[in-house]
Design a protein around this motif. Structure first.
Motif, mmCIF file in Angstrom:
data_model
loop_
_atom_site.group_PDB
_atom_site.id
_atom_site.type_symbol
_atom_site.label_atom_id
_atom_site.label_comp_id
_atom_site.label_asym_id
_atom_site.label_seq_id
_atom_site.Cartn_x
_atom_site.Cartn_y
_atom_site.Cartn_z
ATOM 1 N N SER A 131 3.573 2.774 1.609
ATOM 2 C CA SER A 131 3.901 3.659 2.948
ATOM 3 C C SER A 131 5.270 3.710 3.462
ATOM 4 O O SER A 131 5.586 4.458 4.366
ATOM 5 N N GLU A 132 6.307 2.945 2.590
ATOM 6 C CA GLU A 132 7.646 3.126 2.901
ATOM 7 C C GLU A 132 8.316 3.658 1.624
ATOM 8 O O GLU A 132 8.007 3.658 0.456
ATOM 9 N N ASP A 133 9.638 4.391 2.182
ATOM 10 C CA ASP A 133 10.283 4.713 0.934
ATOM 11 C C ASP A 133 10.958 3.701 0.260
ATOM 12 O O ASP A 133 11.404 2.661 0.524
ATOM 13 N N LEU A 134 11.045 3.659 -1.275
ATOM 14 C CA LEU A 134 11.562 2.580 -2.095
ATOM 15 C C LEU A 134 13.233 2.487 -1.821
ATOM 16 O O LEU A 134 13.370 1.057 -2.064
ATOM 17 N N SER A 135 13.802 3.364 -1.003
ATOM 18 C CA SER A 135 15.029 3.183 -0.919
ATOM 19 C C SER A 135 15.250 2.139 0.182
ATOM 20 O O SER A 135 16.509 1.760 0.120
ATOM 21 N N LYS A 136 14.322 1.755 0.937
ATOM 22 C CA LYS A 136 14.314 0.934 2.187
ATOM 23 C C LYS A 136 14.228 -0.676 1.380
ATOM 24 O O LYS A 136 14.511 -1.671 2.035
ATOM 25 N N TYR A 137 13.830 -0.667 -0.030
ATOM 26 C CA TYR A 137 13.992 -2.055 -0.596
ATOM 27 C C TYR A 137 15.054 -2.447 -0.921
ATOM 28 O O TYR A 137 16.152 -1.524 -1.044
ATOM 29 N N THR A 140 17.333 -6.077 -5.317
ATOM 30 C CA THR A 140 16.861 -7.141 -6.077
ATOM 31 C C THR A 140 15.261 -6.626 -6.389
ATOM 32 O O THR A 140 14.718 -6.779 -7.350
ATOM 33 N N MET A 141 14.860 -6.357 -5.083
ATOM 34 C CA MET A 141 13.177 -5.814 -5.138
ATOM 35 C C MET A 141 12.862 -4.445 -5.906
ATOM 36 O O MET A 141 12.023 -4.582 -6.676
ATOM 37 N N VAL A 142 13.654 -3.691 -5.779
ATOM 38 C CA VAL A 142 13.613 -2.502 -6.842
ATOM 39 C C VAL A 142 13.496 -2.600 -8.230
ATOM 40 O O VAL A 142 12.737 -2.226 -8.776
ATOM 41 N N GLU A 143 14.720 -3.657 -8.597
ATOM 42 C CA GLU A 143 14.574 -3.968 -9.897
ATOM 43 C C GLU A 143 13.110 -4.658 -10.128
ATOM 44 O O GLU A 143 12.982 -4.392 -11.459
ATOM 45 N N TYR A 144 12.830 -5.688 -9.459
ATOM 46 C CA TYR A 144 11.606 -6.436 -9.633
ATOM 47 C C TYR A 144 10.577 -5.463 -9.947
ATOM 48 O O TYR A 144 9.829 -5.496 -10.969
ATOM 49 N N ILE A 145 10.262 -4.526 -9.176
ATOM 50 C CA ILE A 145 9.143 -3.445 -9.147
ATOM 51 C C ILE A 145 9.389 -2.448 -10.491
ATOM 52 O O ILE A 145 8.253 -2.307 -10.976
ATOM 53 N N LEU A 146 10.552 -2.194 -10.644
ATOM 54 C CA LEU A 146 10.549 -1.358 -12.062
ATOM 55 C C LEU A 146 10.535 -2.202 -13.125
ATOM 56 O O LEU A 146 9.926 -1.407 -14.090
ATOM 57 N N GLN A 147 10.785 -3.318 -13.231
ATOM 58 C CA GLN A 147 10.469 -4.339 -14.253
ATOM 59 C C GLN A 147 9.106 -4.441 -14.567
ATOM 60 O O GLN A 147 8.471 -4.322 -15.464
ATOM 61 N N TRP A 148 8.344 -4.622 -13.375
ATOM 62 C CA TRP A 148 7.067 -4.841 -13.331
ATOM 63 C C TRP A 148 6.386 -3.733 -13.912
ATOM 64 O O TRP A 148 5.012 -3.616 -14.653
#
Length: 238
Positions: A131-137, A140-148
């Protein structure tokens, strides 16, 4: 740090807040079966892996009850199920990371009567259907999501199950029809997505107290094809 991030991603991963006390048992009367009861986390999965390695007999079956847990530990558990070609039986519940990575990893899954099976999202949810733009994370959170997402994609390619199984219930057109914490699909759809599941009885949707926990989406082949086409188009935009 992983568990801090996991807590922040709670609504994305569907990690159950109430888990039974962890137990790992090989019944002497069923020496080929290992019973996993509780949270999926690195320590518990390591104990599972060690239990298989130390068993005096070849482990061929896993009986599991789990509401989910750490996503990378879940992927590791699924890899072990796949590597050892384990038959999987869901005893009471298999949700979130358990649904994502355990039942998808086996070619022989049985869901016992009244046992709950349900999904609540995966790595593609924040990337495609958040529901939110990924740029708002945070970075560290973005790296975690991409690794996941990368680890999840490799896993699903290996087990030959469509990664979309984790997020179809989050797609526009289905998400707005959902009124339960978890979702699953009719048996025809599960098979089309690459899963091999036998239900001892009809698919359970209610908790022991009668609360509706899982919503079953019954999708015609035409509707599924349309959803998968829309999903593929979103994937191309990543």
């Amino acid at each position: 740090m992983r568990y801090l991030l996991l807590a922040m991603l709670l609504t994305l991963t569907g990690c159950a807040s109430k888990q039974p006390i962890f137990s790992l048992v090989i019944d002497p009367l069923l020496p080929n079966t290992i019973n996993y009861n509780g949270e999926i986390n690195p320590d518990n999965v390591a104990a599972f892996e060690q239990g298989i390695a130390n068993s005096s007999t070849q482990i061929t079956s896993l009986v599991i009850t789990s509401g989910g847990g750490d996503v990378f530990a879940g992927i590791r558990l699924g890899e072990l199920v796949y590597r050892h070609k384990l038959k999987v039986t869901v005893d009471k519940v298999c949700a979130s990371s358990c649904a994502n990575y355990v039942v998808t990893a086996s070619d022989d899954v049985t869901i016992k009567q009244d046992a709950l099976l349900g999904w609540h999202g995966g790595a593609l949810q924040p990337l495609l259907y958040g529901s939110e733009d990924l740029s708002k994370y945070s970075k560290t959170m973005v790296e975690y999501i991409l690794q996941w997402e990368q680890a999840e994609r490799v896993f699903f390619d290996k087990v030959k199950v469509n990664q979309a199984v984790t997020v179809l219930g989050m797609m526009p057109g289905l998400k707005d029809k959902r009124n339960t914490p978890l979702y699953s699909y009719d048996q025809q759809t599960l098979k089309a997505l690459g899963l091999h599941i036998t239900f001892e009885d009809k698919q359970a949707t209610l908790s022991k107290t009668g609360e509706e926990i899982v919503q079953i989406f019954s999708l015609s082949p035409e509707v599924l094809d349309t959803l998968m086409m829309q999903h593929a188009q979103r994937l191309q935009q990543l």
